[in-house]
Write a protein that holds these residues in place. Sequence first.
Motif, mmCIF file in Angstrom:
data_model
loop_
_atom_site.group_PDB
_atom_site.id
_atom_site.type_symbol
_atom_site.label_atom_id
_atom_site.label_comp_id
_atom_site.label_asym_id
_atom_site.label_seq_id
_atom_site.Cartn_x
_atom_site.Cartn_y
_atom_site.Cartn_z
ATOM 1 N N VAL A 124 80.362 100.266 64.314
ATOM 2 C CA VAL A 124 79.173 99.467 64.595
ATOM 3 C C VAL A 124 78.931 99.600 66.092
ATOM 4 N N CYS A 125 77.735 100.079 66.444
ATOM 5 C CA CYS A 125 77.423 100.390 67.836
ATOM 6 C C CYS A 125 76.047 99.855 68.217
ATOM 7 N N VAL A 126 75.882 99.575 69.497
ATOM 8 C CA VAL A 126 74.558 99.352 70.070
ATOM 9 C C VAL A 126 74.118 100.710 70.602
ATOM 10 N N VAL A 127 72.902 101.114 70.228
ATOM 11 C CA VAL A 127 72.414 102.447 70.573
ATOM 12 C C VAL A 127 71.006 102.371 71.146
ATOM 13 N N ARG A 128 70.582 103.479 71.730
ATOM 14 C CA ARG A 128 69.202 103.665 72.163
ATOM 15 C C ARG A 128 68.722 104.972 71.566
ATOM 16 N N SER A 129 67.562 104.952 70.956
ATOM 17 C CA SER A 129 66.994 106.133 70.333
ATOM 18 C C SER A 129 66.240 106.942 71.392
ATOM 19 N N LEU A 130 66.616 108.208 71.556
ATOM 20 C CA LEU A 130 66.017 109.074 72.573
ATOM 21 C C LEU A 130 65.257 110.227 71.928
ATOM 22 N N TYR A 131 64.110 110.571 72.481
ATOM 23 C CA TYR A 131 63.334 111.744 72.061
ATOM 24 C C TYR A 131 62.954 111.693 70.593
ATOM 25 N N GLY A 132 62.503 110.549 70.132
ATOM 26 C CA GLY A 132 62.074 110.405 68.750
ATOM 27 C C GLY A 132 62.737 109.204 68.095
ATOM 28 N N VAL A 138 73.585 99.545 65.064
ATOM 29 C CA VAL A 138 73.621 100.436 63.910
ATOM 30 C C VAL A 138 75.025 100.537 63.346
ATOM 31 N N CYS A 139 75.097 100.981 62.117
ATOM 32 C CA CYS A 139 76.370 101.329 61.487
ATOM 33 C C CYS A 139 76.361 102.834 61.274
ATOM 34 N N LEU A 140 77.415 103.485 61.771
ATOM 35 C CA LEU A 140 77.590 104.927 61.630
ATOM 36 C C LEU A 140 78.845 105.174 60.814
ATOM 37 N N VAL A 141 78.728 105.959 59.753
ATOM 38 C CA VAL A 141 79.831 106.196 58.828
ATOM 39 C C VAL A 141 80.111 107.689 58.741
ATOM 40 N N GLY A 142 81.394 108.052 58.818
ATOM 41 C CA GLY A 142 81.765 109.446 58.659
ATOM 42 C C GLY A 142 83.045 109.787 59.381
ATOM 43 N N SER A 143 83.398 111.068 59.306
ATOM 44 C CA SER A 143 84.681 111.538 59.822
ATOM 45 C C SER A 143 84.855 111.356 61.318
ATOM 46 N N GLY A 144 83.776 111.208 62.057
ATOM 47 C CA GLY A 144 83.895 111.076 63.507
ATOM 48 C C GLY A 144 83.726 109.679 64.041
ATOM 49 N N ALA A 145 83.587 108.684 63.185
ATOM 50 C CA ALA A 145 83.273 107.328 63.641
ATOM 51 C C ALA A 145 84.295 106.771 64.629
ATOM 52 N N GLY A 146 85.559 107.025 64.408
ATOM 53 C CA GLY A 146 86.589 106.493 65.283
ATOM 54 C C GLY A 146 86.605 107.108 66.670
ATOM 55 N N ALA A 147 85.930 108.237 66.840
ATOM 56 C CA ALA A 147 85.908 108.931 68.122
ATOM 57 C C ALA A 147 84.705 108.562 68.982
ATOM 58 N N LEU A 148 83.807 107.719 68.484
ATOM 59 C CA LEU A 148 82.601 107.373 69.243
ATOM 60 C C LEU A 148 82.949 106.582 70.497
ATOM 61 N N ARG A 149 82.270 106.911 71.603
ATOM 62 C CA ARG A 149 82.490 106.258 72.885
ATOM 63 C C ARG A 149 81.151 105.939 73.541
ATOM 64 N N ALA A 150 81.117 104.882 74.329
ATOM 65 C CA ALA A 150 79.910 104.518 75.076
ATOM 66 C C ALA A 150 79.498 105.676 75.986
ATOM 67 N N GLU A 151 78.217 105.824 76.177
ATOM 68 C CA GLU A 151 77.595 106.838 77.033
ATOM 69 C C GLU A 151 77.529 108.224 76.398
ATOM 70 N N GLU A 152 77.963 108.384 75.152
ATOM 71 C CA GLU A 152 77.819 109.660 74.466
ATOM 72 C C GLU A 152 76.450 109.720 73.799
ATOM 73 N N ALA A 153 75.876 110.901 73.755
ATOM 74 C CA ALA A 153 74.616 111.120 73.057
ATOM 75 C C ALA A 153 74.892 111.991 71.839
ATOM 76 N N LEU A 154 74.536 111.481 70.676
ATOM 77 C CA LEU A 154 74.757 112.203 69.420
ATOM 78 C C LEU A 154 73.501 112.985 69.065
ATOM 79 N N ALA A 155 73.667 114.245 68.721
ATOM 80 C CA ALA A 155 72.545 115.100 68.315
ATOM 81 C C ALA A 155 72.447 115.128 66.798
ATOM 82 N N VAL A 156 71.229 115.280 66.319
ATOM 83 C CA VAL A 156 71.017 115.416 64.874
ATOM 84 C C VAL A 156 71.704 116.684 64.409
ATOM 85 N N GLN A 157 72.440 116.585 63.309
ATOM 86 C CA GLN A 157 73.103 117.765 62.748
ATOM 87 C C GLN A 157 72.058 118.647 62.099
#
Length: 93
Positions: free
Chosen positions: A22-30, A71-90
């Motif tokens: 469970v993360c606080v996020v900002r939506s960038l570029y769309g 947001v809630c993010l579910v999947g194999s990488g959830a435990g590796a999420l860190r503040a200040e990272e930007a996730l790209a659409v797969q």
Amino acid sequence: MAADTHRLLIVSVESADASRAVCVVRSLYGSARVGTTYQLPSPAAGTVELTEIEWYGQPREVLDEMHHGKVCLVGSGAGALRAEEALAVQEPS
């Protein structure tokens, strides 16, 4: 990755385990949409799917560009999420 490709910026991680965060996020570029799959930045491996969006305490299907939300993010990488990272659409394979 093109400069205008949608990304999800992790502002903070409220809770996380190996497969759910469970993360606080900002939506960038769309806009961010429930059901979108994101790839974690290197060197982390894995993907997460956006399964829930909360905006001002209300459930949403879409988080508009430049807005913050929880947001809630579910999947194999959830435990590796860190503040200040930007996730790209797969990209579809």
